[in-house]
Design a protein around this motif. Sequence first.
Motif, PDB file in Angstrom:
ATOM      1  N   ASP C   8      -2.604   2.607   0.544  1.00 36.31           N
ATOM      2  CA  ASP C   8      -1.712   3.088   1.592  1.00 36.31           C
ATOM      3  C   ASP C   8      -2.512   3.665   2.743  1.00 36.31           C
ATOM      4  O   ASP C   8      -3.655   4.120   2.567  1.00 36.31           O
ATOM      5  N   HIS C  10      -1.812   5.997   6.539  1.00 37.74           N
ATOM      6  CA  HIS C  10      -0.949   6.666   7.513  1.00 37.74           C
ATOM      7  C   HIS C  10      -1.791   7.114   8.705  1.00 37.74           C
ATOM      8  O   HIS C  10      -2.973   7.448   8.559  1.00 37.74           O
ATOM      9  N   HIS C  42       1.174   8.409  -2.332  1.00 31.82           N
ATOM     10  CA  HIS C  42       1.790   7.091  -2.125  1.00 31.82           C
ATOM     11  C   HIS C  42       0.976   6.002  -2.837  1.00 31.82           C
ATOM     12  O   HIS C  42       1.540   5.110  -3.482  1.00 31.82           O
ATOM     13  N   ILE C  57       6.788   1.497  -3.619  1.00 27.99           N
ATOM     14  CA  ILE C  57       7.560   2.642  -3.139  1.00 27.99           C
ATOM     15  C   ILE C  57       8.496   2.253  -2.000  1.00 27.99           C
ATOM     16  O   ILE C  57       9.550   2.847  -1.838  1.00 27.99           O
TER      17      ILE C  57
END
Lengths: 152, 152, 152
Positions: C8, C10, C42, C57
């Motif tokens: 993941d 971000h 995550h 997710i």
Amino acid sequence: MRIGCGYDVHALVPGRKLILGGVEIPYPSGLLGHSDADVALHAVMDALLGAAALGDIGKHFPDTDPKYQGVSSMVLLKEVQSLLQQKGFRVNNLDVVIVAERPKLAPYIETMCQNIAGVLDIERDRVNVKATTTEGLGFTGREEGLAAQAVA
Amino acid sequence: MRIGCGYDVHALVPGRKLILGGVEIPYPSGLLGHSDADVALHAVMDALLGAAALGDIGKHFPDTDPKYQGVSSMVLLKEVQSLLQQKGFRVNNLDVVIVAERPKLAPYIETMCQNIAGVLDIERDRVNVKATTTEGLGFTGREEGLAAQAVA
Amino acid sequence: MRIGCGYDVHALVPGRKLILGGVEIPYPSGLLGHSDADVALHAVMDALLGAAALGDIGKHFPDTDPKYQGVSSMVLLKEVQSLLQQKGFRVNNLDVVIVAERPKLAPYIETMCQNIAGVLDIERDRVNVKATTTEGLGFTGREEGLAAQAVA
Ligand SMILES: [Mg+2]
Ligand SMILES: [Mg+2]
Ligand SMILES: [Mg+2]
């Protein structure tokens, strides 16, 4: 049985030796780092430490410690194996992928596998080293650095 | 039990089909490569070969071999499964994450899972395909290419 | 036994809290996202869901659902654990690497491990959190965002 993952990156710069999987590879640039910057073995060590819940190589071999200046990562891998043994773990198998646009690593893969298996004292067929490119994309594609990912 | 990891990247270019997990996805660009450039199946094959210590797809299916020009990666995955079987391995489970800013892959995930489970002759619930973005960052974020990571 | 992998990313932006492994870290920027954008949790959740062949997710906690706006990823991790339990799985061990140029994460790692072990109701020594940089390279090196990889 436990599993762990490792990921590491080092910058590629002129005037350093290129050492991967304990093999010195003839190439005009090499990886920058406090130790020999062997990105493949660093990812392998992090996967092994991760599986054993022993933290990471930054915890065990701080890059601010002069003791590890220029050290061979093969020596560090041996220390990791001792740590695992002390905790009652043995290595089941491991797999690592080296992400490098160049040079071609195929001629060196077998020796890397033998190096790793030798240090960890496991059968050759429990170790696998792969190589891939990112097709010219990203920092590995621009040959600014090499990356490696491992599981164990 | 053995584990392996795969990582692959292909550039996204106009005028190529976009094939992921054996599914042709309607999209104005596709992945560049010698085969169909199915980055998801390439990562899966590398994870499987890695777990079995059989090298990587570059070793088994060289991209300089005209035999593999434009070949479906589903065919290559079948060959990988035969190699595993010959060595006495069977696939326990596998998981792959496709890193793509666009297109949305959710509608195609179930078919990808069924494709992979079908070729490997394992139950559907031993296969998992995920998708994520890099939130506009890096080469995948700039939509220059797609990446995939797998474990098996 | 099943295995899964999570990845993941971000974006790092001013004016958001930086929350990693359920720990709020004092830092002038934080991760952008619909939930608290805890990139480490995550990746862990995706690895767990992947191992259980339960998708990802994005499927269970859509970022278009107002219910998950600003939600703590610790709450989502608990939901993932319930899903696993319902399917008859328990977590054997997990390992995650957070890729961040800055800040230094070493002081927060132990709390992250305890958080994760607590929510999943497993022993502390079945959880490992690691941190690495990309040595100034790529989007993480430019501090445009943070990434995390996990296996379980
Ligand atoms: Mg390193
Ligand atoms: Mg490929
Ligand atoms: Mg996320």
